[in-house]
Design a protein around this motif. Structure first.
Motif, PDB file in Angstrom:
ATOM      1  N   ILE A 319       3.305   3.892  12.669  1.00 12.32           N
ATOM      2  CA  ILE A 319       3.494   2.962  11.547  1.00 12.32           C
ATOM      3  C   ILE A 319       2.199   2.624  10.813  1.00 12.32           C
ATOM      4  O   ILE A 319       2.236   2.033   9.744  1.00 12.32           O
ATOM      5  N   VAL A 320       1.044   2.979  11.397  1.00 11.24           N
ATOM      6  CA  VAL A 320      -0.215   2.447  10.858  1.00 11.24           C
ATOM      7  C   VAL A 320      -0.602   3.083   9.521  1.00 11.24           C
ATOM      8  O   VAL A 320      -0.181   4.184   9.191  1.00 11.24           O
ATOM      9  N   ASN A 321      -1.424   2.361   8.808  1.00 15.26           N
ATOM     10  CA  ASN A 321      -1.868   2.790   7.475  1.00 15.26           C
ATOM     11  C   ASN A 321      -3.021   3.811   7.611  1.00 15.26           C
ATOM     12  O   ASN A 321      -4.073   3.483   8.167  1.00 15.26           O
ATOM     13  N   PRO A 322      -2.853   5.009   7.096  1.00 16.33           N
ATOM     14  CA  PRO A 322      -3.917   6.021   7.224  1.00 16.33           C
ATOM     15  C   PRO A 322      -4.999   5.911   6.143  1.00 16.33           C
ATOM     16  O   PRO A 322      -5.969   6.679   6.153  1.00 16.33           O
ATOM     17  N   MET A 363       1.161  -3.396   4.282  1.00 14.76           N
ATOM     18  CA  MET A 363       1.252  -3.756   2.861  1.00 14.76           C
ATOM     19  C   MET A 363       2.483  -4.601   2.578  1.00 14.76           C
ATOM     20  O   MET A 363       2.547  -5.275   1.552  1.00 14.76           O
ATOM     21  N   LEU A 364       3.457  -4.551   3.454  1.00 13.96           N
ATOM     22  CA  LEU A 364       4.658  -5.380   3.266  1.00 13.96           C
ATOM     23  C   LEU A 364       4.549  -6.694   4.050  1.00 13.96           C
ATOM     24  O   LEU A 364       5.508  -7.446   4.144  1.00 13.96           O
ATOM     25  N   GLY A 376      12.056  -1.526   5.535  1.00 19.63           N
ATOM     26  CA  GLY A 376      11.570  -0.914   4.286  1.00 19.63           C
ATOM     27  C   GLY A 376      10.187  -0.295   4.353  1.00 19.63           C
ATOM     28  O   GLY A 376       9.683   0.203   3.344  1.00 19.63           O
ATOM     29  N   ALA A 377       9.553  -0.317   5.538  1.00 18.60           N
ATOM     30  CA  ALA A 377       8.199   0.262   5.627  1.00 18.60           C
ATOM     31  C   ALA A 377       8.274   1.780   5.765  1.00 18.60           C
ATOM     32  O   ALA A 377       9.249   2.326   6.292  1.00 18.60           O
TER      33      ALA A 377
END
Ligand code: NAI
Ligand code: MG
Length: 393
Positions: A319-322, A363-364, A376-377
């Protein structure tokens, strides 16, 4: 063809680093990637989180991309050490700090730029409503000395105590028992000051920033901060188009929410640089966006500011942001003068952010977990895919 040493490390480092390479390749950067071992696994198996073979690979190829490592307190480190290595005097140390010291990676650069449309951007109330200042600050953190030089004692040896006693201010501590005395030193050397300040001015010149701020506390830390400011004033004379500002670290933490948009390049000692760069990172999206470079005379290593986020490492899909890792790879491209490819990637990231259709959980503003997709992610992979899709548009 360039050779890049890849050190994914632990936890989400293993997730985000391959994603950055996917983007680099899709953007047309052709390189040889050589894997190097680093992190907790090698501490447990070999008693060394930074194996000698990794140092040798870096010595040879000079440029590294690093994910993140897991560090644990001493008792946990000893507990998890392979039984054949126990009681043999192995001591854990952080391999990324080890790399910074071994290769004298004294220049740490941490750009903090707001990307338009990022829902995590800092907003500020004004007399009419709210405004979103555009932040574009680049923190130059001295990476090898200062308060993090590691020269410290609890219950200092007699020779150290005696040396300290020669300072008149030690009178206030004369009745303190030695075992009740802890000392951490803040060591600043003139050459290191000059190097970080000169690099900051050069960067300001090359990338069009109009000011360089020395952020210290010279009114109290008269010697160490005093030396930074003194050298700053001398070096500033070589860069007539760029203003030299100076702020105190405490006041700077107030200024970052009042008027962060006025700052360009900021220079500080290790600890202060750590503090301000996290402060600014919080204004532009936090750890999912915070990229960094560790640059020495010979070797340079690029890494996201975040750690291994162990609580998310098992999630599949991740799930993490790259983006923090991908932006760190862009800093690597700039370092080797591949500016066109780095701009192409940054533009693609900007497009994805502004479009806002594909967003990771951070971001959500969701709590991380396997249920974020239902809310929604996007997954790490989906965000990377979307960035790649936007490279050509
Ligand atoms: P961390 O940076 O791993 O995670 C803190 C929190 O930030 C996470 O729980 C998560 O909510 C968020 N976060 C981090 N990266 C993210 C990403 N890419 N996308 C979305 N959210 C993200 O710091 P923490 O939890 O203090 O430390 C975990 C481990 O990492 C420890 O073992 C620590 O020693 C190590 N560490 C390693 C660093 C490095 O490799 N340079 C730096 C900082 C910590
Ligand atoms: Mg890191």
């Amino acid at each position: 063809m360039k050779t890049i040493v890849t050190m994914p490390g632990d936890g989400i480092g293993k997730t985000v680093l391959p994603e950055a390479i996917r983007v680099l390749t899709a953007a047309g950067f052709n390189a040889n990637y050589i894997h190097a071992d680093i992190g907790w696994e090698f501490w447990c198996k070999e008693g060394n989180a930074l194996p000698k073979r990794t140092i040798e690979i870096l010595e040879k190829h000079k440029i590294g991309l690093f994910g993140a490592i897991t560090s644990k307190p001493n008792f946990a480190a000893l507990q998890e050490l392979d039984s054949s290595l126990k009681d043999k005097g192995y001591v854990y140390f952080s391999p990324i700090v080890g790399l910074r010291q071994y290769f004298d990676l004294d220049i740490c650069i941490r750009p903090c730029k707001s990307i338009k449309g990022n829902p995590l951007n800092f907003i500020r109330r004004d007399h009419e409503g709210f405004e979103e200042p555009h932040i574009n600050a680049v923190i130059f953190r001295q990476n090898t000395e200062g308060l993090y030089s590691g020269i410290e004692w609890t219950n200092p040896p007699k020779i150290v105590r005696d040396a300290f006693e020669t300072h008149p201010k030690m009178k206030s501590f004369k009745n303190i028992k030695n075992e009740d005395l802890a000392i951490s030193t803040r060591i600043v050397t003139r050459n290191a000051c000059r190097r970080i300040i000169r690099e900051a001015f050069e960067y300001a010149k090359n990338y069009g920033y109009s000011n360089v701020t020395i952020c210290e506390k010279p009114n109290v830390l008269r010697e160490t901060s005093g030396m930074m400011l003194q050298e700053g004033k001398l070096i500033a004379k070589e860069f007539p188009g760029i203003q030299l500002w100076d702020t105190n670290i405490d006041a700077q933490m107030m200024w970052i929410t009042k008027n962060p948009e006025i700052y360009g390049v900021i220079v500080a000692e290790n600890m202060f640089g750590d503090i301000i760069s996290d402060g600014f990172a919080g204004l532009v999206g936090g750890l999912g966006f915070a990229c960094s470079a560790n640059i020495g005379k010979d070797v340079a290593i690029f890494e996201p500011t975040h750690g291994s986020a162990p609580k998310y490492q098992e999630l599949d899909p991740p799930i993490v942001n790259p983006i923090a890792m991908i932006l760190s790879a862009c800093m690597m491209l700039d370092h080797i003068d591949e500016h066109q490819i780095s701009s192409k990637i940054r533009n693609a990231i900007s497009k994805v952010i502004i479009e806002g259709k594909i967003r990771t959980f951070d971001m959500l503003k969701l709590k991380g977990g396997a249920d974020v997709f239902a809310k929604g992610a996007a997954s790490t992979f989906q965000l990377t895919d979307e960035i790649i899709k936007n490279l050509s548009n």
